[in-house]
Write a protein that holds these residues in place. Structure first.
Motif, mmCIF file in Angstrom:
data_model
loop_
_atom_site.group_PDB
_atom_site.id
_atom_site.type_symbol
_atom_site.label_atom_id
_atom_site.label_comp_id
_atom_site.label_asym_id
_atom_site.label_seq_id
_atom_site.Cartn_x
_atom_site.Cartn_y
_atom_site.Cartn_z
ATOM 1 N N GLN A 187 57.125 -32.705 45.294
ATOM 2 C CA GLN A 187 58.171 -33.094 44.338
ATOM 3 C C GLN A 187 59.569 -32.826 44.908
ATOM 4 O O GLN A 187 60.450 -32.334 44.206
ATOM 5 C CB GLN A 187 57.983 -32.323 43.014
ATOM 6 C CG GLN A 187 56.702 -32.685 42.290
ATOM 7 C CD GLN A 187 56.703 -34.132 41.815
ATOM 8 O OE1 GLN A 187 57.680 -34.619 41.258
ATOM 9 N NE2 GLN A 187 55.636 -34.863 42.089
ATOM 10 N N VAL A 213 63.237 -33.130 46.006
ATOM 11 C CA VAL A 213 64.412 -33.880 45.556
ATOM 12 C C VAL A 213 65.633 -33.378 46.313
ATOM 13 O O VAL A 213 65.795 -32.173 46.509
ATOM 14 C CB VAL A 213 64.668 -33.682 44.037
ATOM 15 C CG1 VAL A 213 65.968 -34.367 43.618
ATOM 16 C CG2 VAL A 213 63.496 -34.202 43.222
ATOM 17 N N THR A 229 70.867 -39.926 44.773
ATOM 18 C CA THR A 229 69.609 -39.213 44.968
ATOM 19 C C THR A 229 68.992 -39.716 46.270
ATOM 20 O O THR A 229 68.409 -40.787 46.325
ATOM 21 C CB THR A 229 68.651 -39.447 43.785
ATOM 22 O OG1 THR A 229 69.339 -39.055 42.594
ATOM 23 C CG2 THR A 229 67.399 -38.608 43.927
ATOM 24 N N ASP A 239 63.820 -38.575 46.300
ATOM 25 C CA ASP A 239 63.525 -38.627 44.867
ATOM 26 C C ASP A 239 62.062 -38.271 44.606
ATOM 27 O O ASP A 239 61.188 -39.129 44.687
ATOM 28 C CB ASP A 239 63.843 -40.066 44.388
ATOM 29 C CG ASP A 239 63.927 -40.146 42.881
ATOM 30 O OD1 ASP A 239 63.646 -39.130 42.218
ATOM 31 O OD2 ASP A 239 64.277 -41.236 42.386
ATOM 32 N N HIS A 240 61.782 -36.998 44.316
ATOM 33 C CA HIS A 240 60.434 -36.544 43.982
ATOM 34 C C HIS A 240 59.378 -37.024 44.973
ATOM 35 O O HIS A 240 58.426 -37.701 44.589
ATOM 36 C CB HIS A 240 60.065 -36.988 42.561
ATOM 37 C CG HIS A 240 60.939 -36.330 41.528
ATOM 38 N ND1 HIS A 240 62.104 -36.903 41.086
ATOM 39 C CD2 HIS A 240 60.831 -35.140 40.892
ATOM 40 C CE1 HIS A 240 62.682 -36.101 40.215
ATOM 41 N NE2 HIS A 240 61.942 -35.024 40.081
ATOM 42 N N VAL A 241 59.548 -36.652 46.209
ATOM 43 C CA VAL A 241 58.588 -37.046 47.242
ATOM 44 C C VAL A 241 57.537 -35.948 47.434
ATOM 45 O O VAL A 241 57.882 -34.782 47.620
ATOM 46 C CB VAL A 241 59.305 -37.336 48.578
ATOM 47 C CG1 VAL A 241 58.284 -37.505 49.707
ATOM 48 C CG2 VAL A 241 60.184 -38.572 48.459
ATOM 49 N N LEU A 247 59.353 -45.129 52.675
ATOM 50 C CA LEU A 247 60.337 -44.665 51.699
ATOM 51 C C LEU A 247 61.194 -45.839 51.263
ATOM 52 O O LEU A 247 61.569 -46.687 52.078
ATOM 53 C CB LEU A 247 61.273 -43.644 52.341
ATOM 54 C CG LEU A 247 60.786 -42.229 52.576
ATOM 55 C CD1 LEU A 247 61.851 -41.468 53.348
ATOM 56 C CD2 LEU A 247 60.490 -41.540 51.258
ATOM 57 N N GLN A 259 64.654 -46.188 48.875
ATOM 58 C CA GLN A 259 65.687 -45.553 48.056
ATOM 59 C C GLN A 259 65.276 -44.153 47.609
ATOM 60 O O GLN A 259 65.416 -43.784 46.455
ATOM 61 C CB GLN A 259 65.990 -46.421 46.839
ATOM 62 C CG GLN A 259 66.502 -47.791 47.259
ATOM 63 C CD GLN A 259 66.933 -48.625 46.067
ATOM 64 O OE1 GLN A 259 67.544 -48.116 45.131
ATOM 65 N NE2 GLN A 259 66.655 -49.898 46.117
ATOM 66 N N ARG A 264 62.390 -42.846 47.329
ATOM 67 C CA ARG A 264 61.054 -42.665 46.748
ATOM 68 C C ARG A 264 59.979 -43.020 47.766
ATOM 69 O O ARG A 264 60.135 -43.950 48.551
ATOM 70 C CB ARG A 264 60.902 -43.531 45.499
ATOM 71 C CG ARG A 264 61.561 -42.922 44.263
ATOM 72 C CD ARG A 264 61.263 -43.762 43.030
ATOM 73 N NE ARG A 264 61.780 -45.111 43.184
ATOM 74 C CZ ARG A 264 63.018 -45.470 42.812
ATOM 75 N NH1 ARG A 264 63.832 -44.586 42.271
ATOM 76 N NH2 ARG A 264 63.428 -46.702 42.992
ATOM 77 N N VAL A 266 56.893 -44.889 48.539
ATOM 78 C CA VAL A 266 56.251 -46.024 47.874
ATOM 79 C C VAL A 266 54.866 -46.329 48.427
ATOM 80 O O VAL A 266 54.075 -47.009 47.774
ATOM 81 C CB VAL A 266 57.136 -47.293 47.936
ATOM 82 C CG1 VAL A 266 58.344 -47.125 47.014
ATOM 83 C CG2 VAL A 266 57.585 -47.586 49.352
ATOM 84 N N THR A 282 59.089 -52.409 49.827
ATOM 85 C CA THR A 282 60.505 -52.056 49.723
ATOM 86 C C THR A 282 61.303 -53.208 49.137
ATOM 87 O O THR A 282 60.890 -54.355 49.196
ATOM 88 C CB THR A 282 61.089 -51.696 51.106
ATOM 89 O OG1 THR A 282 60.956 -52.814 51.968
ATOM 90 C CG2 THR A 282 60.383 -50.508 51.710
#
Ligand SMILES: Nc1ncnc2c1ncn2[C@@H]1O[C@H](COP(=O)(O)OP(=O)(O)O)[C@@H](O)[C@H]1O
Ligand SMILES: [Mg+2]
Lengths: 276, 269
Positions: free
Chosen positions: B13, B15, B22, B25-27, B213, B215, B217, B219, B245
């Motif tokens: 998580q 950040v 940001t 973001d919660h990776v 990744l 932005q 996050r 993915v 992306t």
């Protein structure tokens, strides 16, 4: 290429400790000095200012006899002041190297290593001190050429070397802290330029503090430069110390050493900022 | 029963914010030992930020990051002993020789004198830099500089190696050389490598696993082959990347990052 099993149990380096700290500090300083050795033009250009101060300002003021220097010639009185001033001018811009290293990625790599931040800062300060020493030799040679009589006793000279190193390291670590806060070359040069002249004039470099108005006298005693110059006068001029210096050597060294410790601690705290 | 070794890299998580941006973001992500993992993403996706957090240069805003079980905040010095790092920007000192660049790192890692000389010699030979060891780095080509930087970052035999955009701005030949170095490190199976890139061919060629990744996050993650299969029988990693992306125009901060990347590219010549 290297065995996985031992990689964690025996990481690359030896343990910490004071010896390791010293080795890491000197590693940083050593690289700076290797660069300096390759480009000595910097040293030559730095000799210009002291020449102006001693040859032009010093000679004229000596003739005018405006400043009471207690029996010592004004030129002799001025030599430690100009010496400390040129040390200050070198040291106060020492931080620029760290901004340079930030713009490249050098400092990031240093900060990702296990070397203590204090060692990184102290190494930089030490290299500032070494540069200053070279400059000090230039100023002293200049003084000799101008016929100023100095005290050449080995004890006094080593004492003066220590003062030059201390003073330069004080202003170098101050400069590093400023660099870590402002982070860009332009702002750093601005701050440096704004600071040097007040530090110089609010000190005993070109006049004794006894001639200063009360407020300035107070300010000058908050200025580490004053202690450095006071000590240099006591050690370098071949007259009784009390006639040219009024603080006392023990306090001179003490104030500079304590200031250095404090500033290195501050700079080490700020240092990680530079990579963010 | 012995505890299983913690993963080489573990993000939970994670950040990181810069003011309103940001960047991460919660990776959450775990990378096993000995794996070569590629962190993929467009400019500004948050790759460098993650690497800086893992190399202890940047504190997380929230969440945690661990290297071999050591927390980057609480055990920073242990983490620093375990890792090697080649930053995105040029990090060899151009005013020093190649040898001196290696020497200063060996001393900062406090390698014993005997080991130091031997490792530096080995590193120079491995990177094909013996003949240039005593030349100033500003006479080096971009590929030689990257090779030197990789040598600098592996002198102390790191357990985890971070390479931030190792081939950005390099000509094709120099890229090949750097790929060979990375492949050799991988073969030795002695260290975990996290490399960031936005070249899909690079990821395809070098990486056992990739994490995409967008932005800030995460993915998608997995082996390149598995990700490709998940999209279709003949999908390429390029297609996987585009699938996961968003369009270039929507990426905030891309201008900044592009100008920085170009800057590096310029200097690498
Ligand atoms: N020091 C910083 N201050 C402010 N914003 C930053 C900073 N570093 C990165 N950013 C922003 O965070 C985002 C992610 O950047 P970065 O991690 O460098 O991306 P990448 O390496 O994937 O190109 C971008 O929007 C970038 O502008
Ligand atoms: Mg980046």
């Amino acid at each position: 290429m290297w065995p996985t099993a031992s990689a964690e149990s025996a990481p690359g380096g030896r343990g910490g400790g004071a010896a390791a700290f010293a080795r890491q500090t000197f590693a940083v300083a050593e690289m700076e000095l290797r660069k300096l050795r390759r480009d000595p033009t910097e040293l030559a250009t730095r000799a210009v200012q002291p020449i102006l101060w001693l040859v032009v300002f010093g000679e004229v003021m000596a003739r005018a006899r405006l400043i009471d220097t207690g029996g010592t010639s004004y030129l002799a009185f001025l030599v430690p002041g100009v010496l400390a001033q040129s040390v200050l001018f070198i040291a106060i811009f020492n931080g620029i190297s760290v901004i340079w290293e930030r713009d490249l990625g050098i400092i990031h790599k240093f900060l990702a290593s296990p070397a203590p931040r204090t060692a990184l800062v102290l190494g930089k300060a030490l290299s500032g001190g070494a540069r200053a020493l070279v400059q000090a030799i230039v100023v002293l040679l200049l003084a000799v050429l101008l016929g100023v009589r100095l005290s050449w006793s080995p004890l006094h000279l080593s004492g003066a070397v220590a003062l030059v190193l201390l003073g330069a390291m004080v202003f170098s670590s101050f400069s590093l802290s400023v660099a870590c806060i402002v982070k860009t070359r332009e702002r750093f040069m601005g701050v440096g330029q704004v600071l040097t002249m007040p530090l110089f004039f609010a000190s005993n470099a070109i006049y004794p503090t006894s001639l200063m108005p009360g407020w300035l006298k107070v300010v000058s005693h908050l200025n580490p430069l004053t202690y450095q110059i006071d000590g240099l006068r006591a050690l370098l001029l071949p007259v009784p110390a009390a006639t040219v210096a009024h603080i006392g050597l023990a306090s001179d060294y003490g104030v500079l050493a304590v200031t250095l410790l404090a500033l290195v601690a501050v700079a080490a705290q700020l240092y990680p900022n530079i990579a963010r | 029963m012995p505890m299983p070794a913690p993963p080489a890299i573990a993000l939970e998580q994670l950040v990181r914010r810069f003011g309103p941006v940001t960047a991460v973001d919660h990776v959450s992500l775990a990378i096993g030992r000995g794996v070569v993992c590629g962190l993929l993403g467009r400019n500004g996706a948050g790759k460098t930020t993650i690497v800086k957090i893992l190399t202890t240069l940047l504190p997380p805003t929230s969440g945690s990051a661990r290297v071999c079980g050591c927390d980057v905040l609480r055990s920073a010095t242990e983490v620093r002993r375990l890792i090697g790092y080649v930053p995105q920007a040029l990090s060899a000192d151009a005013e020093l020789t190649g040898y001196e660049n290696l020497l200063v790192m060996a001393k900062l890692y406090d390698l014993p004198r005997g080991v130091r000389a031997q490792r530096i010699e080995e590193a120079l030979a491995l990177m094909g830099l013996e003949h240039a060891a005593h030349r100033l780095v500003h006479t080096y080509s971009g590929g030689m500089i990257r090779s030197l930087e990789i040598a600098q970052s592996t002198l102390h035999r790191p357990t985890v190696l971070f390479l931030d955009e190792p081939t950005v701005g390099l000509d094709p030949l120099a890229r090949q050389t750097v790929w060979q170095h990375i492949a050799r490190l991988k073969e030795s199976q002695s260290c975990t490598i996290l490399l960031t890139t936005h070249y899909m061919d690079e990821a395809e060629h070098l990486c056992d696993e990739v994490a995409i990744l967008d932005q800030g996050r995460l993915v998608a993650s997995g082996s390149p082959q598995a990700l490709e299969r998940s999209l279709g029988p003949s999908a390429t990693l390029d297609e996987v990347f585009t699938h996961f992306t968003q369009g270039e125009a929507e990426v905030a901060g891309a201008y900044d990052e592009t100008s920085r990347t170009r800057h590096v590219a310029d200097r690498l010549g």
